[in-house]
Design an enzyme around this catalytic site. Structure first.
Site, PDB file in Angstrom:
ATOM      1  N   ALA A  25       0.833  -1.410   0.059  1.00 24.29           N
ATOM      2  CA  ALA A  25      -0.007  -0.065  -0.074  1.00 24.29           C
ATOM      3  C   ALA A  25       0.966   1.239  -0.031  1.00 24.29           C
ATOM      4  O   ALA A  25       1.883   1.077   0.248  1.00 24.29           O
ATOM      5  CB  ALA A  25      -0.977   0.215   1.184  1.00 24.29           C
ATOM      6  N   ASN A  26       0.303   2.282  -0.362  1.00 23.65           N
ATOM      7  CA  ASN A  26       0.812   3.725  -0.026  1.00 23.65           C
ATOM      8  C   ASN A  26       0.566   4.133   1.288  1.00 23.65           C
ATOM      9  O   ASN A  26      -0.488   3.724   1.917  1.00 23.65           O
ATOM     10  CB  ASN A  26       0.278   4.706  -1.306  1.00 23.65           C
ATOM     11  N   ARG A  27       1.367   5.081   1.738  1.00 25.38           N
ATOM     12  CA  ARG A  27       1.295   5.873   3.011  1.00 25.38           C
ATOM     13  C   ARG A  27       0.040   6.893   3.010  1.00 25.38           C
ATOM     14  O   ARG A  27       0.247   8.075   2.714  1.00 25.38           O
ATOM     15  CB  ARG A  27       2.319   6.177   3.708  1.00 25.38           C
ATOM     16  N   SER A  28      -1.171   6.359   3.301  1.00 23.58           N
ATOM     17  CA  SER A  28      -2.258   7.304   2.739  1.00 23.58           C
ATOM     18  C   SER A  28      -3.282   7.329   4.020  1.00 23.58           C
ATOM     19  O   SER A  28      -3.828   6.224   4.202  1.00 23.58           O
ATOM     20  CB  SER A  28      -2.795   7.263   1.294  1.00 23.58           C
ATOM     21  N   VAL A  93      -3.396   5.340  -5.134  1.00 23.61           N
ATOM     22  CA  VAL A  93      -3.489   3.945  -5.486  1.00 23.61           C
ATOM     23  C   VAL A  93      -2.137   3.251  -5.802  1.00 23.61           C
ATOM     24  O   VAL A  93      -1.434   3.889  -6.087  1.00 23.61           O
ATOM     25  CB  VAL A  93      -4.240   3.989  -7.013  1.00 23.61           C
TER      26      VAL A  93
END
Ligand code: CTP
Length: 217
Positions: A25-28, A93
């Site tokens: 995942a991205n760090r969001s 995304v």
């Protein structure tokens, strides 16, 4: 107020499962997407929110679709895009996913030291290609800074078929503020805002969408 617009907003990260407990995942956090949702509803517009995994609570009056992966996000956005006036692609995304997803939890010895990956669909480009009347807004998170970042944001706007790219610095992910914010058009013209609270960035962006959405529909 003027005629309400139909907003379609994606927010949060996507999770790309490796097995039952691990993912890419991205760090969001989804903070900006939910600030946008709050502002859009406060102004009396319609909203469909396509939301990746987040612990934050979305506004109760949004029409909500929860998704986990980029593939699910693409499918949900494709369903709602034809009836939208404005798409804001605020989701972070994941660009890749594991080639295979194990059903249970893999033992650490089964993980290996290399994880075969495949590219996820580029959602913004896929929707940019089929747009008709919609205003399309993308984001670009760049660590380059300065003119190089502005040029890269304009390139992304052209390549992804966006009317506007919201450029911000790499330190903007996760917190309440966004740094080095600029609104960049495909022709490279831009407006710079410096560091903004995400709630203020949401107000500026909805202002822009209202002006643009009403002049094109
Ligand atoms: N995006 C998307 N689908 C993906 C990856 C990103 O729709 N698979 C969208 C994001 O929601 C964002 C925009 O594309 O609005 C730009 O994302 P970014 O990661 O900055 O750009 P990329 O084009 O993926 O380029 P790069 O990572 O090489 O900088």
């Amino acid at each position: 107020m003027n005629r309400p617009l139909r907003f379609l907003v994606s927010a949060g990260p996507t999770h790309e499962p490796i097995d039952a407990v691990r993912y890419i995942a991205n760090r969001s956090s989804g903070t900006l997407g939910l600030a946008l949702a709050t502002e859009i509803l406060r102004r009396g517009h319609q909203l469909t929110l396509v939301l990746g995994p987040t612990h934050l609570t979305p506004p109760p009056s949004a029409s909500l679709e929860r998704v986990e992966t980029a593939t699910e996000m693409l499918a949900a956005l494709q369903r709602h895009f034809p009836s939208a006036d404005v798409l804001i692609m605020a989701a972070a995304v994941a660009d890749v996913r594991p080639k295979q997803r194990a059903l249970g939890k893999l033992k650490k010895d089964e993980l290996g030291l290399q994880l075969p990956l495949k590219k996820n669909p580029d959602i913004l480009s896929a929707l940019g290609r089929i747009r008709s009347h919609q205003v399309v807004v993308g984001f670009a998170l760049e660590s380059l800074g300065g003119d190089a970042a502005l040029a890269e944001a304009a390139r992304k706007a052209r390549d992804h078929g966006c009317d506007l790219v919201v450029l911000n610095g790499a330190g903007s992910m996760g917190g309440d503020g966004a740094e080095d914010v600029s609104f960049v058009r495909p022709d490279g013209t831009h407006a710079a805002f410096g560091t903004l609270l995400k709630s203020v960035l949401a107000q500026r962006l909805v202002d822009w969408c209202e002006r643009e959405g009403r002049s094109t529909s």
